[in-house]
Design an enzyme around this catalytic site. Structure first.
Site, PDB file in Angstrom:
ATOM      1  CG  ASN A   9      -1.785   1.149   1.415  1.00  0.00           C
ATOM      2  OD1 ASN A   9      -1.440   2.241   0.992  1.00  0.00           O
ATOM      3  ND2 ASN A   9      -2.919   0.940   2.052  1.00  0.00           N
ATOM      4  CE  LYS A  12      -1.534  -0.381   6.178  1.00  0.00           C
ATOM      5  NZ  LYS A  12      -1.409  -1.798   6.523  1.00  0.00           N
ATOM      6  CG  ASP A  65      -3.650  -5.844  10.687  1.00  0.00           C
ATOM      7  OD1 ASP A  65      -3.697  -5.825   9.444  1.00  0.00           O
ATOM      8  OD2 ASP A  65      -4.620  -6.205  11.388  1.00  0.00           O
ATOM      9  N   GLY A 147      -8.223   4.959   3.043  1.00  0.00           N
ATOM     10  CA  GLY A 147      -9.122   4.258   3.960  1.00  0.00           C
ATOM     11  C   GLY A 147     -10.179   5.169   4.552  1.00  0.00           C
ATOM     12  CE1 TYR A 148     -14.166   2.432   7.472  1.00  0.00           C
ATOM     13  CE2 TYR A 148     -11.976   1.445   7.684  1.00  0.00           C
ATOM     14  CZ  TYR A 148     -13.336   1.309   7.518  1.00  0.00           C
ATOM     15  OH  TYR A 148     -13.885   0.052   7.391  1.00  0.00           O
ATOM     16  CG  ASP A 149      -6.634   8.772   6.493  1.00  0.00           C
ATOM     17  OD1 ASP A 149      -6.725   8.333   7.654  1.00  0.00           O
ATOM     18  OD2 ASP A 149      -5.579   8.718   5.829  1.00  0.00           O
ATOM     19  CG  HIS A 175      -3.518   4.927  13.499  1.00  0.00           C
ATOM     20  ND1 HIS A 175      -3.853   6.171  13.037  1.00  0.00           N
ATOM     21  CD2 HIS A 175      -3.621   4.102  12.433  1.00  0.00           C
ATOM     22  CE1 HIS A 175      -4.162   6.101  11.758  1.00  0.00           C
ATOM     23  NE2 HIS A 175      -4.029   4.854  11.358  1.00  0.00           N
ATOM     24  NE  ARG A 176       0.064   2.683   8.824  1.00  0.00           N
ATOM     25  CZ  ARG A 176      -1.186   3.108   8.583  1.00  0.00           C
ATOM     26  NH1 ARG A 176      -1.420   4.390   8.382  1.00  0.00           N
ATOM     27  NH2 ARG A 176      -2.185   2.272   8.542  1.00  0.00           N
TER      28      ARG A 176
HETATM   29  P1  IMP Z   1      -4.620  -2.821   7.355  1.00  0.00           P
HETATM   30  O1  IMP Z   1      -5.039  -4.237   7.535  1.00  0.00           O
HETATM   31  O2  IMP Z   1      -3.564  -2.390   8.284  1.00  0.00           O
HETATM   32  O3  IMP Z   1      -4.275  -2.530   5.934  1.00  0.00           O
HETATM   33  O4  IMP Z   1      -5.854  -1.900   7.694  1.00  0.00           O
HETATM   34  C1  IMP Z   1      -7.190  -2.330   7.558  1.00  0.00           C
HETATM   35  C2  IMP Z   1      -8.060  -1.239   7.015  1.00  0.00           C
HETATM   36  O5  IMP Z   1      -8.071  -0.170   7.929  1.00  0.00           O
HETATM   37  C3  IMP Z   1      -7.615  -0.640   5.695  1.00  0.00           C
HETATM   38  O6  IMP Z   1      -8.182  -1.311   4.614  1.00  0.00           O
HETATM   39  C4  IMP Z   1      -8.124   0.766   5.768  1.00  0.00           C
HETATM   40  O7  IMP Z   1      -9.460   0.814   5.323  1.00  0.00           O
HETATM   41  C5  IMP Z   1      -8.100   1.061   7.240  1.00  0.00           C
HETATM   42  N1  IMP Z   1      -6.921   1.845   7.615  1.00  0.00           N
HETATM   43  C6  IMP Z   1      -5.706   1.387   7.995  1.00  0.00           C
HETATM   44  N2  IMP Z   1      -4.898   2.411   8.289  1.00  0.00           N
HETATM   45  C7  IMP Z   1      -5.621   3.529   8.081  1.00  0.00           C
HETATM   46  C8  IMP Z   1      -5.306   4.910   8.198  1.00  0.00           C
HETATM   47  O8  IMP Z   1      -4.195   5.332   8.546  1.00  0.00           O
HETATM   48  N3  IMP Z   1      -6.294   5.764   7.889  1.00  0.00           N
HETATM   49  C9  IMP Z   1      -7.535   5.359   7.508  1.00  0.00           C
HETATM   50  N4  IMP Z   1      -7.870   4.086   7.349  1.00  0.00           N
HETATM   51  C10 IMP Z   1      -6.904   3.179   7.643  1.00  0.00           C
END
Ligand code: IMP
Length: 199
Positions: A9, A12, A65, A147-149, A175-176
């Site tokens: 991604n 990310k 994750d 994503g949900y940003d 969070h990240r």
């Molecule tokens: P992942 O498994 O870490 O890729 O995250 C699962 C899901 O959470 C992703 O498909 C995104 O929809 C959402 N997500 C993860 N990180 C973020 C972020 O930093 N901002 C918004 N949505 C996120």
């Protein structure tokens, strides 16, 4: 320290690279396909992704994750955040489904939680967690992030969503950003200059 990054991604990777600037981050080899994330926890899923890269490359691997935990939904979608609207859901599908689920709900508080993890070829691992509290907005705003940003406004962000922030602004409170800064600290032996692998 050289680490193969498990995620493909690009949004990310941009965020992770901005935090781990002292590390030699190697992109995931194109020969490695998507891994089935069927763990029960964020940590399990991060480990599954990192182990798959170690198995394919023989090198230390970095994975993360993330889950979005919405208070009014008893912590859902959590570990199922990528498929909240069903299998194969797009970011837009998930955003629309979440806004529908919160329609008319007074409590719109939520938190993002990330587990960042490095797995070494000898089976050792180092993991760290990062959390940010905020609210789910009434409608999407902003074009950045992923994503949900567009519907997550972190506490202390003046009401702006993550999608209205630069990568550095998001990383400062996200969070990240928090998870990867903690991970970097652990990997560099509690703040030393030289990256080391854990004993
Ligand atoms: P992942 O498994 O870490 O890729 O995250 C699962 C899901 O959470 C992703 O498909 C995104 O929809 C959402 N997500 C993860 N990180 C973020 C972020 O930093 N901002 C918004 N949505 C996120």
């Amino acid at each position: 320290m050289r680490l193969v990054v498990a995620t493909a991604n690009t949004a990310k990777v941009t965020e992770i690279a901005a935090v781990l600037h002292d590390f030699d981050l190697v992109p995931r080899p194109s020969s490695v396909g998507e891994v089935v994330e069927d763990g029960d926890t964020l940590e399990d899923n991060a480990r599954i992704k990192a182990q798959a890269i170690v198995a394919a490359t023989g090198e230390a691997a970095l994975a993360d994750d993330t889950g979005l935990e919405v208070a009014a939904l008893d912590g859902a979608p959590g570990v199922y955040s990528a498929r909240f609207a069903g299998p194969g859901a797009t970011y837009a599908d998930n955003v629309a489904a979440l806004l529908r689920a919160l329609d008319g709900r007074a409590d719109r508080t939520a938190r993002f939680r990330t587990v960042a993890l490095v797995y070494f070829p000898d089976g050792r691992e180092v993991a760290a967690e990062g959390v940010v509290d905020g609210v789910i907005t009434i409608s999407p705003t902003g074009v950045g992030g992923f994503g949900y940003d567009p519907i997550f406004a972190p506490d202390g962000g003046g009401g702006r969503t993550f999608a209205e922030m630069t990568v550095d602004e998001k990383n400062a409170v996200s969070h990240r950003g928090r998870a990867f800064r903690a991970l970097a600290w652990l990997l560099t032996a509690a703040g030393g200059d030289e990256p080391v692998s854990p004993a």
